[in-house]
Scaffold this active site. Structure first.
Site, mmCIF file in Angstrom:
data_model
loop_
_atom_site.group_PDB
_atom_site.id
_atom_site.type_symbol
_atom_site.label_atom_id
_atom_site.label_comp_id
_atom_site.label_asym_id
_atom_site.label_seq_id
_atom_site.Cartn_x
_atom_site.Cartn_y
_atom_site.Cartn_z
ATOM 1 N N ASP A 153 26.111 36.789 40.143
ATOM 2 C CA ASP A 153 27.698 36.469 39.128
ATOM 3 C C ASP A 153 27.526 38.018 38.259
ATOM 4 O OD1 ASP A 153 29.557 35.890 37.844
ATOM 5 O OD2 ASP A 153 28.525 33.556 37.506
ATOM 6 N N SER A 157 32.912 28.599 34.329
ATOM 7 C CA SER A 157 33.758 29.267 33.833
ATOM 8 C C SER A 157 33.421 29.308 32.577
ATOM 9 C CB SER A 157 34.582 30.240 35.014
ATOM 10 O OG SER A 157 34.187 31.270 34.391
ATOM 11 N N HIS A 193 30.150 35.068 41.436
ATOM 12 C CA HIS A 193 30.458 34.041 40.703
ATOM 13 C C HIS A 193 31.797 32.889 41.355
ATOM 14 C CE1 HIS A 193 32.394 33.083 36.371
ATOM 15 N NE2 HIS A 193 34.076 33.251 37.015
#
Length: 694
Positions: free
Chosen positions: A629, A544, A664
């Site tokens: 995501d 991320s 995610h």
């Protein structure tokens, strides 16, 4: 920084393979590969499928190693897991996960009647019909007759609300496309939840009246119009107040509703002030305010419940050497969570108060070791005097303790068991300090086998460094597979995270963001200088915003690492921040900057990984994304893969793997998640020269 030899080529694979997906799907009129953002374009999924096939073919010779890592992990872990029991007013609750199950089953029994134990929520059964399952929130009505919960079945973080009568009522879907959070009022009939706006920002709080399982029409309680603010829900441990919090990255505002009168309109506690964050705790007669008004490291004030508009009265003063991170209120006093700036260590402090708020006791709880993690566990009862604590470190598996405030004794409730040949006592952990480009001291945590200390080892360097998040020590069973093979694991606690308190965060955001990348590279060099790491065998990992950290660091010094894993990486920073219609973008302005402002745009453009790619010798890299995501879209790692491949200057293969059934956080089932991790670790071990690819 010393130059490293190029990564060994994989000529057999390169010679045998057909033209890459990048060559086949390249569009001459779009050299930036922005067409990948068109999710409905059939070519997009075809491209991702082709890239998946390519990475699968490349990884195939590592298949035996993947299975050894996976089964080695399973052999070390307790697969049948019984969660800690928590007692509420009428029942005791816990979860059980069977040895062959991906998800837990939740159980309860009447207090003192264990023989009447019964399951009330079987997530394993609910997951059987869907490819993905994530539990957003689970909320029991105060009388414990009703269970409400939210589920996401695709990974896009859009949740469905369910309700059932306990213990064995039929689950009823009530609402779709809502946020994850739920809070019951104290009337046993009113449920609060959040909804999203078009950018998936939780912008509104709603009240739902329930009558014997039948839902009325939701009623809007609060809407947040500012696109930089998100709404959240909570209830004080005293069970007197429902708290509706509206917060951006640097400003917050709370609204209160009496928990026993949920039809009361929300009342703003204190109007927001730009740059001031505050949170509310409650004990009868007083509110406690954790805030940073004129106190950048936060302090604690109080105000009488009957006159919240009165001036705040100081209770815990601001300190230069520590950040006050959290406060939990009980009938007898407070539990504070503090972070020491110098040592980057969290502490838990217990303060008992008399009726005049004078401390009867002020004690910092002992740490089992340092560095370590220490946190207050689940404690629903306002009068409870036996604190439930959670401890762990890089070498100590998770341990749950009960600390009795009256006797001072401690009792172990549960300790995570570890099986196999590498036991925690055979590991060593140390913290070294890197010297950054501007002279700042950067903490770097290192864990390895104790018998290999003093030998430069192949090393995996992990980094995050954003949003003020801390990387307190955590134990990992899967990490043992790397450590047992002689790999060291290190964590760079860079600025932009919260490891040394609020100043550490502020020194790595907005105009100071480059400090994060320079700190990560300084951590890498310190590992070599201290004799921990083999300079030619250091791999980087970031997920991320950690993917941004690693990607930007590689653009600055591609020779620093022999390999990198970028998991759901935020690498198209400028383009994403220029699109306010994407989820999260507007809420991120106070973290990265608003590119509508020329200075902010220039700053972001200077470090955004995709905007700074050059024909440099990047290391071999594994990129991982997820189709559903909503935080970092699948196209960000896909674009980086395409452009690195086109450049053709990487020192090894550039691979892209997109999970087409996850969001995610990756796979929701634990066995698939563990297998995905084994695949990733196999790539790392090959890239570090520890295991062959055959």
């Amino acid at each position: 920084m010393k130059a490293q030899p190029p990564h060994r080529p994989d000529s057999a694979f390169n010679a045998a393979r057909e033209p890459s997906p990048v060559a086949r799907f390249r569009r001459a009129d779009d050299p930036e590969w922005h067409w990948l953002e068109a999710r409905d374009d059939p070519g997009v999924q075809a491209f991702l499928d082709a890239a998946n096939a390519e990475s699968k073919a490349w990884l195939a010779p590592l298949g035996g190693l993947v299975e050894r890592l996976y089964h080695g992990h399973l052999a070390r872990r307790e697969l049948a897991v019984h969660g800690l029991r928590s007692t509420l007013d009428h029942y005791t609750y816990w979860s059980e996960t069977a040895a062959d199950a991906d998800y837990p089953v939740w159980w309860r029994h009447p207090i003192g009647c264990e023989q009447q134990a019964a399951p009330f929520l079987d997530l394993q059964a609910r997951a059987a019909a869907v490819p993905f399952l994530e539990l957003g929130d689970m909320a029991l009505s105060p009388d414990e007759r009703w269970l409400a919960w939210t589920e996401d079945t695709s990974g896009d973080e859009r949740f469905t609300l369910f309700l059932k009568a306990l213990p064995d009522g039929e689950p009823k879907p009530l609402l779709e496309e809502i946020g994850p959070e739920l809070t019951w009022a104290e009337d046993n009939a009113t449920l609060l939840f959040t909804r999203y706006d078009a950018t998936q920002r939780p912008d509104s709080v709603w009240r739902l009246r329930l009558d014997q399982g039948r839902a009325g029409e939701p009623v809007l309680l609060l809407r947040e119009e500012d696109p930089e603010f998100w709404l959240g829900l909570g209830k004080t441990r005293s069970r007197q107040w429902l708290v509706l919090e509206s917060a951006s990255k640097d400003t917050s505002e709370c609204h209160l509703i009496p928990a026993h009168a949920p039809e009361t309109l929300p009342r703003c506690f204190r109007a927001r002030e730009k740059g001031v964050e505050y949170g509310i705790e409650h004990r009868p007669g007083h509110f406690y305010l954790l805030h940073n008004r004129a106190a950048p490291h936060f302090c604690l004030d109080l105000v009488e419940e009957s006159s919240p508009e009165a001036p705040w009265q100081p209770l815990i003063a601001h300190r230069d050497e520590a950040t006050l991170e959290g406060v939990d209120a009980f009938s007898w006093g407070l539990v504070l969570t503090e972070r020491d700036h110098h040592e980057a260590q969290v502490h838990v402090r217990v303060i008992e108060l008399d009726p005049q708020h004078r401390p009867l006791r002020d004690e910092r709880l002992a740490l089992p070791e340092s560095p370590c993690s220490l946190a207050l566990g689940d404690m629903p009862h306002f009068d409870e005097r036996r604190l439930r604590l959670r401890e762990e470190s890089f070498t100590m598996p998770v341990c749950w303790l009960e600390h009795d405030l009256d006797s001072g004794t401690r009792r172990v409730l549960k300790r995570q068991p570890i099986h196999g040949d590498l036991q925690p006592e055979a590991l060593s952990c140390e913290r070294i300090w890197a010297r950054a480009h501007d002279g700042e001291r950067i903490p770097v945590s290192v864990v390895r086998r104790a018998d290999l200390a003093g030998h430069p080892l192949p090393t995996l360097l992990y980094g995050y460094g954003a949003y003020g998040e801390v990387l307190d020590p955590w134990f990992s069973v899967s990490r043992l597979e790397l450590l047992s093979r002689g790999v060291a694991f290190a964590v760079a606690h860079v600025r932009g995270g919260g490891d040394r308190g609020e100043p550490w965060y502020l020194a790595g955001k907005l105009e100071h963001k480059e400090n994060s990348f320079r700190d990560f590279l300084a951590a890498r060099d310190a590992l070599v200088e201290h004799g921990v790491s083999d300079a030619a065998r250091i791999a980087a990992y970031g997920a991320s915003a950690g993917g941004l950290l690693v990607g930007a660091s590689l653009n600055l010094a591609p020779e620093a690492f022999c390999a990198a894993v970028l998991d759901v990486p935020f690498v198209d920073v400028l383009r994403t921040m220029e699109n306010p219609d994407l989820p999260l973008t507007t809420a991120e302005y106070t973290e990265w900057g608003n590119p509508d402002e020329p200075d902010a745009r220039k700053r972001i453009r200077a470090y955004s990984p995709l905007d700074n790619l050059e024909a440099q010798p990047w290391p071999t890299v594994l990129l991982q994304g997820s189709w559903h995501d909503s935080r970092v879209p699948y196209w960000e790692p896909a674009k980086l893969y395409a452009r690195l491949t086109e450049m053709g200057t990487a020192r090894g293969p550039v691979l892209l793997r997109t999970d087409m059934a996850a969001g995610h956080g990756g796979a929701s089932g634990r066995f698939k998640a563990w297998h995905d991790n084994a695949r990733q670790d196999a790539f790392i071990l090959w890239a570090l020269g520890v295991e062959p690819r055959d």
